[in-house]
Design an enzyme around this catalytic site. Sequence first.
Site, PDB file in Angstrom:
ATOM      1  N   ALA A  37       0.679  -1.253  -0.101  1.00 28.34           N
ATOM      2  CA  ALA A  37       0.155   0.092  -0.093  1.00 28.34           C
ATOM      3  C   ALA A  37       0.833   1.283  -0.018  1.00 28.34           C
ATOM      4  O   ALA A  37       2.073   0.997   0.292  1.00 28.34           O
ATOM      5  CB  ALA A  37      -0.885   0.042   1.062  1.00 28.34           C
ATOM      6  N   CYS A  38       0.342   2.355  -0.292  1.00 28.98           N
ATOM      7  CA  CYS A  38       1.050   3.565  -0.296  1.00 28.98           C
ATOM      8  C   CYS A  38       1.519   4.140   1.063  1.00 28.98           C
ATOM      9  O   CYS A  38       0.899   3.479   2.171  1.00 28.98           O
ATOM     10  CB  CYS A  38       0.242   4.816  -0.801  1.00 28.98           C
ATOM     11  SG  CYS A  38      -0.737   4.639  -2.195  1.00 28.98           S
ATOM     12  N   GLY A  39       2.582   4.771   0.992  1.00 34.34           N
ATOM     13  CA  GLY A  39       3.239   5.326   2.490  1.00 34.34           C
ATOM     14  C   GLY A  39       2.572   6.815   2.427  1.00 34.34           C
ATOM     15  O   GLY A  39       2.757   7.469   1.689  1.00 34.34           O
TER      16      GLY A  39
END
Length: 516
Positions: free
Chosen positions: A38-40
């Site tokens: 997932a995105c940070g």
Amino acid sequence: MVGTEKRAAAHAEIERFKKNAKFLAEHGMYDPAHEHDACGVGFVAAIDGQARRSVVAAGIAALKAVWHRGAVDADGKTGDGAGIHVEIPQDFFRRHIARTGHEPDNGVLAVGMLFLPKTEFAAQEACRGIVETEILRFGHQIYGWRQVPVDVSVIGEKANATRPEIEQIMIANGRGVDEESFERDLYIVRRRIEKRVLAEHIKNFYICSLSCRSVIYKGMFLAEQLSAFYPDLLDERFVSTFALYHQRYSTNTFPTWPLAQPFRMLAHNGEINTLKGNVNWMRSHEVRMAAEVFGDHGGDILPVVQAGASDSAALDTVFEVLVRAGRTPPMIKAMMIPESWTHDRVMPESHRAMYSYYNTIMEPWDGPAAIAATDGHWIIAGMDRNGLRPMRYTVTDDDLLYVGSETGMVQIAESRVIEKGRIGPGQMIGIDLSEGRFYHDRELKDLLASRHPFERWVENIVPLEKIIAGAPQRRLYGKDELRRRQLCVGQSVEDVELILHPMVETAKEATGSMGD
């Protein structure tokens, strides 16, 4: 030889990882099913509202620590997007303006961060002309343009091949209006510029930010390359009260420079499940949407959601227009991404009334998961009602708040930690940077609920179920007519059996999963 050595080292590292994973799996300490990507996303902010160099440095460090949440191209250097959103360091840009021979006035100056067409020089000049014209039409003044220093050697071939010309324009508050009005002017100016560029059929033009409060540095590179690519961020004069960062893991959109995050207001981790429905709802709202603060320029900001926008960009544009109309980020989070409140028996009645009222004016955006957002006065972090992404925070003794997708993004001695916590489903935290105060979830919602008499406003709301319950049931169509109408709207047997049938039986949305 150097390339061969690097490949051998990378291969050895992969083999070590596999061996370790096998050992852990055999001893019950590792399960590949627990892996996820997932995105940070997150931010670092000064609770006391004082701009510091350490905030920017910590934001850059936190972004570099979540490099594993981004995707890497085959060339090993091209990423799918990373960036940082910081307060405009007024002194940094004033000194640059002074070096050009201008004398900046005492008011706040605005900065626009623009991506221009790289090789089409005629299109570049056309874009600059449109930008300058719209700024001057609003009565503001232009100090000049600045070519942003970049180090192209640190990015990959694919990123460099699509790299735009990156320039900044510096603007003075020529009308002498207050900061809020200046910021709103710049928003309308930006929307007018975007529409004119679109009308001229110019491609590869994008405004990252146009504001008197903040500026965004982003691009299609890896998180670790951000400060190397943009040397501005290493300057000691680059100070800020906040640093909002994002490392993108693209899933449903192809990586491009403009789609790197943060966007103008927020950075987002997750996927919006009802994007098409939400966009269509916004289009229907536009017919009657109005705000006194926009005056005669209401038409300039439409359509709110631009064609081809990603799910995060669509969420950002709606968030932004609500901010510019006069609402605060915490209020908009409660409106657009509410917690699960309908059957919450322990929720205070004032909160329930607030959500009930918001529900009458705005449809929830289901699935944004985790967001970090700022308008320059407030900075908030929040989760959607499902809470399917991690979001943790730490408060230190030097009045800094660290929020992010995971712990340990910035090395902090435990002796300096005052508080640690996580943001749960539907919750949010935030800092009023002007007031210099940190609000927890309950404090924020108490603040919002106390600002208007929501309980009085929702007294006469009647649930539709109560009206339907007493209505007589009758069959409107025969079998043939019903089948004809279903065919006209494209409804199939599959729709009836897998979606409508479970909904009728259980009074709940049908859920399912498929894969190839």
